[in-house]
Design an enzyme around this catalytic site. Structure first.
Site, short mmCIF file in Angstrom:
data_model
loop_
_atom_site.label_atom_id
_atom_site.label_comp_id
_atom_site.label_asym_id
_atom_site.label_seq_id
_atom_site.Cartn_x
_atom_site.Cartn_y
_atom_site.Cartn_z
N HIS A 198 -3.50 0.44 -3.18
CA HIS A 198 -4.23 1.16 -2.13
C HIS A 198 -4.90 0.19 -1.15
CE1 HIS A 198 -3.78 4.79 -4.64
NE2 HIS A 198 -3.85 3.89 -5.61
N GLY A 199 -5.33 0.74 -0.02
CA GLY A 199 -5.91 -0.10 1.01
C GLY A 199 -7.02 -0.99 0.51
N ARG B 181 0.86 -1.18 0.00
CA ARG B 181 0.00 0.00 0.00
C ARG B 181 0.90 1.23 0.00
NH1 ARG B 181 -3.93 1.99 4.97
NH2 ARG B 181 -4.77 3.83 3.91
N GLU C 287 -7.74 3.12 -5.78
CA GLU C 287 -8.45 3.00 -4.52
C GLU C 287 -9.97 2.95 -4.77
OE1 GLU C 287 -9.08 2.03 -1.73
OE2 GLU C 287 -8.02 3.32 -0.32
N HIS D 47 -13.58 4.27 -4.84
CA HIS D 47 -14.11 5.62 -4.97
C HIS D 47 -15.07 5.87 -3.82
CE1 HIS D 47 -15.80 9.25 -6.56
NE2 HIS D 47 -15.05 9.18 -7.66
N TYR D 48 -14.81 6.94 -3.07
CA TYR D 48 -15.61 7.23 -1.89
C TYR D 48 -16.75 8.23 -2.14
CZ TYR D 48 -12.97 4.58 1.56
OH TYR D 48 -12.41 3.56 2.30
N ARG E 155 -16.44 2.50 5.02
CA ARG E 155 -15.00 2.28 4.83
C ARG E 155 -14.66 0.83 4.56
NH1 ARG E 155 -11.68 3.06 9.32
NH2 ARG E 155 -9.92 3.35 7.90
N GLU F 228 2.04 7.03 3.53
CA GLU F 228 1.05 8.00 4.02
C GLU F 228 0.94 9.18 3.06
OE1 GLU F 228 0.63 10.05 8.30
OE2 GLU F 228 2.05 11.09 6.97
N LYS G 282 -12.57 11.87 8.46
CA LYS G 282 -13.23 10.62 8.88
C LYS G 282 -13.78 10.72 10.29
CE LYS G 282 -10.17 7.87 5.93
NZ LYS G 282 -9.05 6.90 5.89
N ARG H 12 0.19 8.78 -5.55
CA ARG H 12 0.73 8.30 -4.28
C ARG H 12 1.21 6.86 -4.38
NH1 ARG H 12 -4.83 9.04 -3.90
NH2 ARG H 12 -6.11 7.36 -3.00
N GLY I 299 -9.97 8.26 -1.68
CA GLY I 299 -10.54 7.63 -2.87
C GLY I 299 -9.74 7.92 -4.12
#
Length: 254
Positions: free
Chosen positions: A187-188, A8, A87, A89-90, A114, A11, A98, A60, A22
């Site tokens: 990504h996470g 991943r 990642e 999409h949020y 999440r 930071e 958060k 990133r 996202g």
């Protein structure tokens, strides 16, 4: 034995600010750069020699990959970027803090947004400038494929076909660790989607599974691509602490 390494990204600035990121293209923080540097040094120390690497379209992840390969003196290897590794999409949550969101909607609801398998946040409007249809990096992608929000289930639907079509065949070509390994910097949630598949995890199990930033995660397979074992590189107690920190990001302050 064949080896695949997942990492991943380090930071990001919005990770540091505890914001939903996202598909927003947020750069690494100073700490994230240091994390990626450390990960590269650890992989070099462990003797990894990558044959090929993959990254998402987001800077990133790409920057994390570049830093790791530079630390390992392996910047010459082929690198493929693809939006399928992006990642989750949020939707309208992108950019929101958060903790503040948890204080407004509750810890349980934010946990569902999440980490649940099939609950997606409210979508962006297509006219919203945060929509990927306005981002030139996706010009060659069918607009119908570009999400305005996603659940983990949606990420699985784009990530796993890409695994079978593009990445798994490269892992299968490896006859032994002498042939090198395959590296994915993503990504996470895109990595959680792949881990869920590789480890045959249930929808309940994946909720509690968190991946810390810039910690190499190794998967070892036999010649038939059966999973032998998986493990993080680093101190187990430190990694446990880092995973708990990820889990606590979406909780309201007590």
């Amino acid at each position: 034995m064949k080896r695949l390494v997942l990492i991943r990204h380090g930071e990001s600035i919005w990770n540091k600010e505890n914001r939903f990121t996202g598909w927003t293209d947020v750069p690494l923080s100073t700490h994230g750069i240091a994390e990626a540097t450390r990960a590269g040094k650890e992989m070099k120390k462990e003797g990894f020699r990558f044959k090929k690497a993959y990254a998402s379209y987001l800077s990133r992840a790409i920057k994390t990959l570049w830093i790791c390969l530079e630390e390992m003196d392996q910047m010459y290897i082929p690198v493929v970027t693809n939006w399928c590794l992006n990642e989750k999409h949020y939707g309208v949550l992108q950019g929101l803090n958060k903790t503040e969101t948890a204080e407004q909607y509750g810890d349980e609801q934010v946990l569902l947004w999440r980490r649940s398998f099939d609950v997606a946040p409210a979508p962006l409007e297509e006219a919203d400038l945060r929509s990927p249809v306005h981002d030139p990096r996706y010009d060659d992608i069918d607009p119908q494929l570009l999400p305005l929000t996603e659940s983990l289930k949606d990420v699985v639907s784009r990530m796993i076909p890409y695994w079978y079509d593009e990445i798994r065949p490269e892992v299968e070509k490896l006859e032994s660790t002498d042939d090198g390994e395959i590296l994915i910097a993503a990504h996470g949630n895109s990595l959680r989607a792949l881990v869920m598949h590789l480890k045959n995890m249930s929808e309940t199990e994946i909720i509690a599974f968190n991946i810390p930033t810039a910690v190499p995660y190794v998967f070892e397979f036999d010649d038939q691509m059966n999973l032998i074992r998986d493990y993080f590189i680093g101190d187990p107690e430190e990694i446990k602490t880092l995973m708990a920190q990820v889990a606590n990001q979406g909780k309201a302050k007590k």
